[in-house]
Structures are given as C-alpha cells and as structure tokens.
Scaffold this active site. Structure first.
Site, PDB file in Angstrom:
ATOM      1  N   PRO A 127       0.909  -1.174  -0.115  1.00 18.94           N
ATOM      2  CA  PRO A 127       0.100  -0.052   0.114  1.00 18.94           C
ATOM      3  C   PRO A 127       0.860   1.429  -0.148  1.00 18.94           C
ATOM      4  O   PRO A 127       0.577   2.318  -0.668  1.00 18.94           O
ATOM      5  CB  PRO A 127      -0.846  -0.256   1.276  1.00 18.94           C
ATOM      6  CG  PRO A 127      -0.896  -1.675   1.437  1.00 18.94           C
ATOM      7  CD  PRO A 127       0.377  -2.456   0.991  1.00 18.94           C
ATOM      8  N   THR A 157      -0.461  -9.822  -8.862  1.00 21.09           N
ATOM      9  CA  THR A 157      -0.922 -10.750 -10.393  1.00 21.09           C
ATOM     10  C   THR A 157      -0.961 -12.192  -9.776  1.00 21.09           C
ATOM     11  O   THR A 157       0.010 -12.635  -9.330  1.00 21.09           O
ATOM     12  CB  THR A 157      -0.020 -10.340 -11.457  1.00 21.09           C
ATOM     13  OG1 THR A 157       0.057  -8.734 -11.697  1.00 21.09           O
ATOM     14  CG2 THR A 157      -0.616 -11.005 -12.662  1.00 21.09           C
ATOM     15  N   GLN A 277      -8.964  10.970 -46.172  1.00 16.69           N
ATOM     16  CA  GLN A 277      -7.500  11.285 -45.610  1.00 16.69           C
ATOM     17  C   GLN A 277      -7.420  11.118 -44.168  1.00 16.69           C
ATOM     18  O   GLN A 277      -6.700  10.798 -43.461  1.00 16.69           O
ATOM     19  CB  GLN A 277      -6.922  12.339 -46.356  1.00 16.69           C
ATOM     20  CG  GLN A 277      -5.899  11.791 -47.266  1.00 16.69           C
ATOM     21  CD  GLN A 277      -5.175  12.857 -47.963  1.00 16.69           C
ATOM     22  OE1 GLN A 277      -5.651  14.163 -47.506  1.00 16.69           O
ATOM     23  NE2 GLN A 277      -4.445  12.892 -48.885  1.00 16.69           N
ATOM     24  N   GLY A 337     -16.154   4.770 -34.194  1.00 18.09           N
ATOM     25  CA  GLY A 337     -17.107   5.732 -33.545  1.00 18.09           C
ATOM     26  C   GLY A 337     -17.999   5.084 -32.500  1.00 18.09           C
ATOM     27  O   GLY A 337     -17.595   4.352 -31.856  1.00 18.09           O
ATOM     28  N   GLU A 361       4.258  -2.484 -13.720  1.00 20.36           N
ATOM     29  CA  GLU A 361       5.778  -2.958 -13.683  1.00 20.36           C
ATOM     30  C   GLU A 361       6.442  -1.709 -13.910  1.00 20.36           C
ATOM     31  O   GLU A 361       7.428  -1.566 -14.819  1.00 20.36           O
ATOM     32  CB  GLU A 361       5.926  -4.156 -14.772  1.00 20.36           C
ATOM     33  CG  GLU A 361       5.181  -5.399 -14.255  1.00 20.36           C
ATOM     34  CD  GLU A 361       5.928  -6.430 -15.255  1.00 20.36           C
ATOM     35  OE1 GLU A 361       6.891  -6.351 -15.931  1.00 20.36           O
ATOM     36  OE2 GLU A 361       4.904  -7.498 -15.036  1.00 20.36           O
TER      37      GLU A 361
HETATM   38  N1  CAA Z   1      20.086  -3.403 -12.048  1.00 12.62           N
HETATM   39  C1  CAA Z   1      20.690  -3.754 -10.953  1.00 12.62           C
HETATM   40  N2  CAA Z   1      20.829  -2.730 -10.122  1.00 12.62           N
HETATM   41  C2  CAA Z   1      20.025  -1.648 -10.002  1.00 12.62           C
HETATM   42  C3  CAA Z   1      19.100  -1.460 -10.924  1.00 12.62           C
HETATM   43  C4  CAA Z   1      19.045  -2.358 -12.152  1.00 12.62           C
HETATM   44  N3  CAA Z   1      18.148  -2.126 -13.014  1.00 12.62           N
HETATM   45  N4  CAA Z   1      18.517  -0.218 -10.611  1.00 12.62           N
HETATM   46  C5  CAA Z   1      18.850   0.030  -9.673  1.00 12.62           C
HETATM   47  N5  CAA Z   1      20.015  -0.407  -9.221  1.00 12.62           N
HETATM   48  C6  CAA Z   1      20.888  -0.468  -7.783  1.00 12.62           C
HETATM   49  C7  CAA Z   1      21.518   0.854  -7.926  1.00 12.62           C
HETATM   50  O1  CAA Z   1      22.814   0.642  -8.568  1.00 12.62           O
HETATM   51  C8  CAA Z   1      21.825   1.136  -6.489  1.00 12.62           C
HETATM   52  O2  CAA Z   1      22.759   0.338  -5.893  1.00 12.62           O
HETATM   53  P1  CAA Z   1      23.528   0.958  -4.758  1.00 12.62           P
HETATM   54  O3  CAA Z   1      22.874   0.890  -3.631  1.00 12.62           O
HETATM   55  O4  CAA Z   1      24.911  -0.186  -4.618  1.00 12.62           O
HETATM   56  O5  CAA Z   1      24.327   2.410  -5.410  1.00 12.62           O
HETATM   57  C9  CAA Z   1      20.309   0.376  -5.938  1.00 12.62           C
HETATM   58  O6  CAA Z   1      19.953  -0.470  -6.795  1.00 12.62           O
HETATM   59  C10 CAA Z   1      19.423   1.612  -5.549  1.00 12.62           C
HETATM   60  O7  CAA Z   1      18.997   2.336  -6.703  1.00 12.62           O
HETATM   61  P2  CAA Z   1      18.533   3.811  -6.697  1.00 12.62           P
HETATM   62  O8  CAA Z   1      19.046   4.551  -5.823  1.00 12.62           O
HETATM   63  O9  CAA Z   1      18.406   3.998  -8.294  1.00 12.62           O
HETATM   64  O10 CAA Z   1      17.004   3.424  -6.065  1.00 12.62           O
HETATM   65  P3  CAA Z   1      15.789   4.420  -5.735  1.00 12.62           P
HETATM   66  O11 CAA Z   1      15.257   3.949  -4.531  1.00 12.62           O
HETATM   67  O12 CAA Z   1      16.116   5.766  -6.155  1.00 12.62           O
HETATM   68  O13 CAA Z   1      14.783   3.775  -7.041  1.00 12.62           O
HETATM   69  C11 CAA Z   1      13.706   3.183  -8.938  1.00 12.62           C
HETATM   70  C12 CAA Z   1      14.917   3.409  -8.295  1.00 12.62           C
HETATM   71  C13 CAA Z   1      14.278   3.153 -10.385  1.00 12.62           C
HETATM   72  C14 CAA Z   1      12.605   4.386  -9.005  1.00 12.62           C
HETATM   73  C15 CAA Z   1      13.095   1.907  -8.460  1.00 12.62           C
HETATM   74  O14 CAA Z   1      12.588   1.945  -7.203  1.00 12.62           O
HETATM   75  C16 CAA Z   1      11.876   1.444  -9.414  1.00 12.62           C
HETATM   76  O15 CAA Z   1      12.211   0.673 -10.364  1.00 12.62           O
HETATM   77  N6  CAA Z   1      10.809   1.679  -9.203  1.00 12.62           N
HETATM   78  C17 CAA Z   1       9.586   1.182  -9.674  1.00 12.62           C
HETATM   79  C18 CAA Z   1       9.287  -0.091  -9.211  1.00 12.62           C
HETATM   80  C19 CAA Z   1       8.165  -0.901 -10.152  1.00 12.62           C
HETATM   81  O16 CAA Z   1       8.390  -1.177 -11.278  1.00 12.62           O
HETATM   82  N7  CAA Z   1       7.163  -1.395  -9.326  1.00 12.62           N
HETATM   83  C20 CAA Z   1       6.265  -2.227 -10.031  1.00 12.62           C
HETATM   84  C21 CAA Z   1       6.030  -3.477  -9.289  1.00 12.62           C
HETATM   85  S1  CAA Z   1       5.973  -4.954  -9.729  1.00 12.62           S
HETATM   86  C22 CAA Z   1       4.305  -5.079 -10.844  1.00 12.62           C
HETATM   87  O17 CAA Z   1       3.728  -4.168 -11.331  1.00 12.62           O
HETATM   88  C23 CAA Z   1       3.754  -6.459 -10.749  1.00 12.62           C
HETATM   89  C24 CAA Z   1       2.771  -6.876 -11.437  1.00 12.62           C
HETATM   90  O18 CAA Z   1       2.268  -8.009 -10.965  1.00 12.62           O
HETATM   91  C25 CAA Z   1       2.330  -6.377 -12.622  1.00 12.62           C
END
Ligand code: CAA
Length: 377
Positions: A127, A157, A277, A337, A361
């Site tokens: 949440p 999901t 068009q 439409g 995602e």
């Molecule tokens: N691969 C590997 N490592 C990664 C990475 C990646 N793609 N992205 C970030 N990291 C690492 C960073 O290098 C960093 O490492 P260090 O701590 O060693 O420096 C660490 O992870 C933290 O990274 P950030 O500081 O960038 O993290 P943040 O807290 O600022 O968040 C964000 C980054 C991109 C916003 C991330 O939180 C994000 O992707 N959020 C979206 C989440 C999401 O997609 N949620 C949907 C849930 S799933 C879903 O929808 C399920 C379903 O069933 C459909």
C-alpha cells in the site's frame, strides 16, 4: 543488422497466433465480462510448453530465448492482454530465484512448479511502496533456522490462486537497503489471500491483496543473501518490462486490424470511410507506431539474449510501447465511432486493457526517471 526472425521464431509466432485465434479470441469477451481467470487456457499453454517462459530447460522450463518469449507473449496479447498478463506472471515471479537462488533452492522449486502447472506471484508492491521500492515495510525477522514474515502486499498478479509467492521484505527495519527476497509457500499458516481487485481492464488477469501474518519459513528459502532483494527486484523488472511492451504491441495490433477492417467496410457519404484522408492518416500513424514499438521491444529482448546491457532499452521499450498502445487503441475506438464505444466490438476492451500498460511494472513516469538517469549519469 538482421531484422528477420529465425525459422524457429517464425514457427513459434505462427503456432501461437493459431493458438490465440482458436483458444483465446472466441472467449476473450466472456472472460472480460465475467472477470474470470483463464485456467483452461493456461493449462493448454502448459501442455504446449508455452508457460514459465523464463525458466531454463534444466529446471523444467521451455528454455526459450528472450526474443522468442517476447513473441509468444505478443501473440497471446493479440487475443487478450489479460490472458497474456496471466501467462507471463510465473516468469516474473520466478526470475529472482532463477537469478539469485542457490542451486538447492532452484532445484527444490522450479522443476516442481513447471512440471505440475503451479502458479507463482511476485510480491513487491505494498500500500505504501509502489514506485518507491525502498519503502517496502514487510519484514522478515530471523529466528534460529527460520524467518518470520509480516506485512501486506497489494496489486499482486495471480495473487488469489498462486501456490508460491516471491516475497520482498526488509531483513533490517532500519536499513532501507536491506531488502531481501524469499520463496514462500502459499499454504503456510499466516498466509492470507485478501480482496481481489475489480479492475477497469485486463480483467482475465487476477489481481489481489496478500497478507503475511507471522509466516514462518525455513531460512534456506532466502533467495541469495540478505540485502540482495533490491537488486534482484530491479533486474527482474528489467527482464519483465519488454514483456509489458510485447503485450502492448500485441493488443495494439489487434486494435489496428479491427480499425482497418471497419474503415474498409463502413460506408458513409456513399463510400467506405477508408477513402477519407482523415481516416487514412490515423491508420498510417497506427501502423508506424506499432512497427516502431515492436522493433524497440524486440531490440531490448535481443540485447538480453546477447548478454549486453539492456536496462535502458528495457525501460525505453516499455515506455514507448505502452504509450503507443494507449494512442492506438483510443484511435481505434475513434475510427469505429459509436460502434467503438459499444461492448459489441472489442476495441473498447483493448482501450481499457491498454491503460494498465502505462502503470504496471513501473509507471511510465518511473521509466522516464530511469531513462533520464542513464542519460545524465
Ligand atoms: N539493475 C541492477 N541494480 C540496480 C538497478 C538495475 N536495473 N536499478 C538500480 N539498481 C541498484 C543501484 O545501482 C543502487 O545500488 P547501490 O545501492 O549499490 O548504489 C540500488 O539499486 C538503488 O538504486 P537507486 O538509488 O536508483 O534506487 P531508488 O530507490 O532511487 O529507486 C527506481 C529507483 C528506479 C525508482 C526503482 O525504485 C523502481 O524501479 N521503481 C519502480 C518499481 C516498480 O516497477 N514497481 C512495480 C511493481 S511490480 C508489478 O507491477 C507487478 C505486477 O504483478 C504486474
């Protein structure tokens, strides 16, 4: 550069399109109306070796490359985006285990899940933790040889019927980086399936709340090490986002084909509306954007297959394809439409289904952040 699919991929595409025409298209409206999970279809996909797409062959999966998996999901989404989401769910849930699990843990779960038609869910969102993964407040406290899990997950999901949950929880409440991933069996005491969401679209996909109350799991069910969870969740989402792009492309293709055939048949002012068009430009833009999105989605999957960095392309492909699907499906409704707005035709469903592509995602706003970070770093 070779833009052609290989013979195996072409054969897979053809087989899945035929499956979709026969098994999904005839029931898609009904599944949407009844908000019903497609158990029968998923069983048939299992029998054909078209499920658990991310699982390697040695662990009971089909062992297909990422591009083939993308094509399979795209073709399923041509029939119904909700069915495609359901079919892709196990890959999302099992990927942290595939990536970071010990040999023993992989052998314990993957073959059994793949060979017995079991369902798994990816439990990250809460949440108060959606876009901000670090804000997860579910905890996993180590006591002896066990972890005790407490917390609430939402928008999960396949949550209502999953047999296994991949749960992301904090192993140290005070450290935002201490996210860890666990395999949790659904029939353990304290695992409670909460309310099922009633949704605008992808209604053939199940979305539910899951509550973990003092759930005791063996410590060997930790995936990788404590603190690996954030990285595993990010890498899993990198893998899964082109799949969302593929669903967007598949459903946009269906909307496009419906718009083209309506434009050729619908007669106004003495001739089919396709002669105007105003309609032609809409159809041309649809075709162009679908092609562009498909290339981006295939490119991200291909990069992963080549073991090249693909995080940026993964975000770009999901962002572009999902925005494209929203535009294309909205325009398909416009071309049809009044008929487009009616439940008698499928395009209104495509438009409702498209909306979630911009949200799940990772919202498209998060994707813009990921892309911008990569540009500016
Ligand atoms: N691969 C590997 N490592 C990664 C990475 C990646 N793609 N992205 C970030 N990291 C690492 C960073 O290098 C960093 O490492 P260090 O701590 O060693 O420096 C660490 O992870 C933290 O990274 P950030 O500081 O960038 O993290 P943040 O807290 O600022 O968040 C964000 C980054 C991109 C916003 C991330 O939180 C994000 O992707 N959020 C979206 C989440 C999401 O997609 N949620 C949907 C849930 S799933 C879903 O929808 C399920 C379903 O069933 C459909």
């Amino acid at each position: 550069m070779i833009f052609e699919l290989n013979d195996e991929q072409k054969a897979i595409k053809k087989m899945v399109r035929e499956f979709t025409e026969k098994e999904i298209v005839p029931v898609a409206r009904d599944l949407d109306d009844k908000e019903e999970y497609p158990f029968e279809i998923i069983k048939k996909l299992d029998e054909l070796g078209l499920s658990n797409l991310a699982v390697p062959e040695e662990y009971g999966g089909p062992g297909v490359d990422s591009l083939s998996a993308t094509i399979i999901i795209e073709e399923l989404a041509f029939g119904c985006a909700g069915v495609a989401t359901s079919a892709a769910c196990n890959s999302l849930a099992l990927y942290p285990l595939i990536l970071g699990g010990s040999q023993k843990l992989k052998e314990k779960y993957l073959p059994f899940i793949c060979n017995n038609g079991k369902f798994a869910s990816f439990c990250l969102t809460e949440p108060n933790a959606g876009s901000d993964v670090g804000a997860v407040s579910t905890t996993a406290e180590k006591k002896g040889n066990e972890y005790i899990i407490n917390g609430n997950k939402c928008f999960i999901t396949s949550g209502s019927h999953a047999d296994y949950y991949t749960v992301f929880a904090k192993t140290n409440k005070n450290d935002p980086k201490s996210l860890s991933a666990f395999m949790v069996e659904a029939d353990l005491p304290g695992v409670v399936r909460g309310k099922k969401e009633i949704k605008m679209g992808i209604r053939a996909s199940d979305t539910a709340e899951i509550i973990f109350e003092e759930v005791k799991i063996p410590s060997e069910n930790l995936i990788g090490k404590e603190g690996d969870g954030f990285r595993l969740s990010m890498q899993t989402l990198d893998m899964a986002r082109p799949t969302v792009g593929a669903i967007a492309v598949g459903l946009a293709q269906a909307a496009f084909e419906a718009a083209v055939s309506h434009a050729k048949e619908r007669v106004q002012f003495g001739r089919p509306i396709a002669y105007n068009q105003g309609i032609q430009f809409i159809l041309a833009d649809m075709a162009t954007e679908i092609e562009a999105a498909r290339l981006l989605v295939y490119q991200a999957s291909w990069l992963k297959d080549q073991k090249k960095p693909f995080s940026r392309q993964s975000a770009i492909s999901k962002l572009y394809a999902s925005d494209m699907a929203m535009r294309v499906t909205t325009n398909a409704v416009q071309v049809l439409g009044g008929y487009g707005y009616s439940r008698e035709y499928m395009v209104e469903k495509y438009m409702r289904d498209a909306k979630i592509m911009q949200i799940y995602e990772g919202t498209n706003e998060i994707h813009r952040i990921v892309i911008a970070n990569q540009i500016l770093k």
